[in-house]
Design a protein around this motif. Structure first.
Motif, mmCIF file in Angstrom:
data_model
loop_
_atom_site.group_PDB
_atom_site.id
_atom_site.type_symbol
_atom_site.label_atom_id
_atom_site.label_comp_id
_atom_site.label_asym_id
_atom_site.label_seq_id
_atom_site.Cartn_x
_atom_site.Cartn_y
_atom_site.Cartn_z
ATOM 1 N N MET B 28 25.732 28.677 38.711
ATOM 2 C CA MET B 28 27.181 28.526 38.613
ATOM 3 C C MET B 28 27.826 29.844 38.196
ATOM 4 O O MET B 28 28.784 30.317 38.798
ATOM 5 N N VAL B 29 27.250 30.480 37.146
ATOM 6 C CA VAL B 29 27.850 31.709 36.618
ATOM 7 C C VAL B 29 27.804 32.819 37.653
ATOM 8 O O VAL B 29 28.786 33.545 37.853
ATOM 9 N N SER B 30 26.656 32.970 38.341
ATOM 10 C CA SER B 30 26.533 34.130 39.223
ATOM 11 C C SER B 30 27.490 34.017 40.405
ATOM 12 O O SER B 30 28.061 35.027 40.822
ATOM 13 N N ALA B 31 27.717 32.801 40.927
ATOM 14 C CA ALA B 31 28.667 32.667 42.039
ATOM 15 C C ALA B 31 30.071 33.041 41.570
ATOM 16 O O ALA B 31 30.821 33.733 42.276
ATOM 17 N N THR B 32 30.437 32.625 40.349
ATOM 18 C CA THR B 32 31.754 32.976 39.812
ATOM 19 C C THR B 32 31.901 34.488 39.688
ATOM 20 O O THR B 32 32.919 35.065 40.084
ATOM 21 N N VAL B 33 30.871 35.142 39.138
ATOM 22 C CA VAL B 33 30.943 36.588 38.927
ATOM 23 C C VAL B 33 31.045 37.321 40.262
ATOM 24 O O VAL B 33 31.841 38.258 40.416
ATOM 25 N N VAL B 34 30.253 36.878 41.251
ATOM 26 C CA VAL B 34 30.312 37.541 42.558
ATOM 27 C C VAL B 34 31.690 37.350 43.183
ATOM 28 O O VAL B 34 32.257 38.289 43.761
ATOM 29 N N GLY B 35 32.284 36.160 43.057
ATOM 30 C CA GLY B 35 33.629 35.939 43.595
ATOM 31 C C GLY B 35 34.648 36.861 42.953
ATOM 32 O O GLY B 35 35.442 37.504 43.644
ATOM 33 N N LEU B 36 34.569 36.962 41.619
ATOM 34 C CA LEU B 36 35.500 37.841 40.890
ATOM 35 C C LEU B 36 35.333 39.285 41.329
ATOM 36 O O LEU B 36 36.320 39.990 41.612
ATOM 37 N N GLY B 37 34.074 39.750 41.425
ATOM 38 C CA GLY B 37 33.819 41.136 41.825
ATOM 39 C C GLY B 37 34.334 41.431 43.216
ATOM 40 O O GLY B 37 34.978 42.455 43.462
ATOM 41 N N MET B 38 34.064 40.499 44.158
ATOM 42 C CA MET B 38 34.546 40.688 45.543
ATOM 43 C C MET B 38 36.061 40.824 45.553
ATOM 44 O O MET B 38 36.619 41.724 46.191
ATOM 45 N N GLY B 39 36.762 39.922 44.843
ATOM 46 C CA GLY B 39 38.223 39.951 44.826
ATOM 47 C C GLY B 39 38.742 41.243 44.232
ATOM 48 O O GLY B 39 39.674 41.853 44.765
ATOM 49 N N TRP B 40 38.097 41.709 43.160
ATOM 50 C CA TRP B 40 38.556 42.921 42.474
ATOM 51 C C TRP B 40 38.436 44.132 43.394
ATOM 52 O O TRP B 40 39.370 44.918 43.528
ATOM 53 N N LEU B 52 44.330 38.895 45.490
ATOM 54 C CA LEU B 52 42.998 38.558 46.011
ATOM 55 C C LEU B 52 42.011 38.257 44.889
ATOM 56 O O LEU B 52 41.119 37.419 45.057
ATOM 57 N N THR B 53 42.170 38.927 43.729
ATOM 58 C CA THR B 53 41.269 38.636 42.606
ATOM 59 C C THR B 53 41.331 37.159 42.241
ATOM 60 O O THR B 53 40.302 36.503 42.090
ATOM 61 N N GLY B 54 42.570 36.647 42.127
ATOM 62 C CA GLY B 54 42.729 35.231 41.772
ATOM 63 C C GLY B 54 42.141 34.314 42.818
ATOM 64 O O GLY B 54 41.387 33.394 42.507
ATOM 65 N N VAL B 55 42.457 34.605 44.091
ATOM 66 C CA VAL B 55 41.976 33.745 45.172
ATOM 67 C C VAL B 55 40.449 33.723 45.198
ATOM 68 O O VAL B 55 39.822 32.651 45.258
ATOM 69 N N PHE B 56 39.839 34.909 45.109
ATOM 70 C CA PHE B 56 38.379 34.957 45.200
ATOM 71 C C PHE B 56 37.719 34.411 43.940
ATOM 72 O O PHE B 56 36.620 33.875 44.014
ATOM 73 N N LEU B 57 38.392 34.532 42.780
ATOM 74 C CA LEU B 57 37.833 33.915 41.572
ATOM 75 C C LEU B 57 37.759 32.403 41.747
ATOM 76 O O LEU B 57 36.732 31.779 41.445
ATOM 77 N N ILE B 58 38.843 31.816 42.300
ATOM 78 C CA ILE B 58 38.822 30.361 42.510
ATOM 79 C C ILE B 58 37.755 29.989 43.533
ATOM 80 O O ILE B 58 36.987 29.032 43.337
#
Lengths: 233, 91
Positions: B28-40, B52-58
């Motif tokens: 769960m944590v790693s998918a969240t972190v990867v989403g945040l990193g991609m968006g950033w 995009l950070t918000g969208v990819f974090l969600i």
């Protein structure tokens, strides 16, 4: 070892291979040295077993047959007959990580998996390998694995699947690194508190932890390969 | 006695269950972190801070929950299989 903690005498320090200079740059070499140690142990065990193969196994051949036969059964019940094709890689990963982890329990040695670079290399290799197997099996149709169960869900599922596939090598790396590094630190702390006597009980606990971590890496690789092999949804 | 338990843990079925339960949290944590990193990184690249950070974090959080769901379904399936072996097939 752990930042700031005194660490025991290591063979790599005695042999002056903690750091080497390649092309003018000084790089950390300890984990590479101990990876080579694990490889040397595995190669010599393999050659030893191959040299004395018998129809009625005894001694070390028996141990290897039990371990490898059990793992192969496990893989074939999970993946199916395709599993036999990729089993050499899966079994190799299990034994390699197991020996690397167990090196951390031998006095004078350090576990190479307590360094994040070793784990990242293996996790990235696993990521590339299961995608390669999927593309080899399905061709361009492999993209269907990323598109979800219904066609109108594609715009939602494509980024979701991309994120969860990219997260796989990250979680593989961090899990193995965190567990093994943590065990090494706890071992040093116990040794500082009560030398010898304090470390013996945790040896048994960590023996279990290290076997479990190598099994988890092996099992996750198997699940990823299974996902690449089976028909999309 | 200790060695009896040790061999029980070495049984593939138990190892499989322990491992699946152990990987759920980090998935769960790693998918969240990867989403945040991609968006950033996408934000920095395209200059669209902070959308995009918000969208990819969600999206990352949703992907994490999907991973957890798949893992728990795997655990439940193994449990059902064991029950079927013990008590006969479920109707």
């Amino acid at each position: 070892m752990a930042g700031g903690l005194p660490h025991p005498v290591l063979w790599s320090t005695l042999l002056h291979v903690d750091q080497v200079t390649i092309g003018g740059a000084t790089v950390e070499f300890k984990h590479v040295f101990y990876t080579w140690c694990a490889m040397a142990v595995l190669f010599s065990l393999g050659l030893l077993v191959r040299g004395g193969l018998k129809l009625v196994p005894g001694g070390i051949q028996n141990v290897f047959e039990v371990v490898i036969g059990g793992l192969e059964d496990f893989v074939v019940t999970n993946i199916g007959e395709d599993g036999r094709k990729v089993f050499p890689l899966l079994g190799g990963i299990f034994l390699f990580i197991l020996f690397q982890n167990l090196l951390g329990l031998i006095p004078g040695c350090d576990a190479p998996t307590a360094n994040v670079n070793t784990n990242a290399a293996m996790a990235v290799f696993v990521f590339l390998y299961y995608n390669y197997q999927g593309i080899k099996r399905w061709g361009p149709g492999y993209i269907k694995h990323f598109m979800g169960p219904m066609w109108w869900l594609t715009p939602l599922m494509l980024p979701l699947e991309l994120i969860s596939h990219t997260a796989r090598p990250l979680s593989l790396t961090l899990r193995l690194f965190g567990n093994i590094r943590g065990e090494e630190i706890v071992m040093v702390l116990f040794f500082l508190m009560a030398p010898i006597v304090g470390t013996i009980p945790v040896y048994f606990l960590f023996l279990l932890g290290k076997v479990l971590q190598s099994f988890i890496f092996f099992m996750l690789t198997m699940i990823y390969l299974k996902g690449a092999f089976e028909h999309a949804h | 006695m200790f060695f009896n338990n040790w061999f029980k843990i070495n049984d593939k079925k138990y190892l499989d269950a322990i491992s699946t339960a152990g990987v759920i949290g980090l998935h769960m944590v790693s998918a969240t972190v990867v989403g945040l990193g991609m968006g950033w990184y996408l934000d920095r690249w395209l200059g669209t801070k902070p959308w995009l950070t918000g969208v990819f974090l969600i999206l990352g959080i949703v992907a994490g929950f999907k991973n957890v769901w798949l893992d728990s379904r795997r655990l439940l399936k193994a449990q059902d299989k064991e029950d079927a072996e013990k008590f006969g097939p479920k109707d």
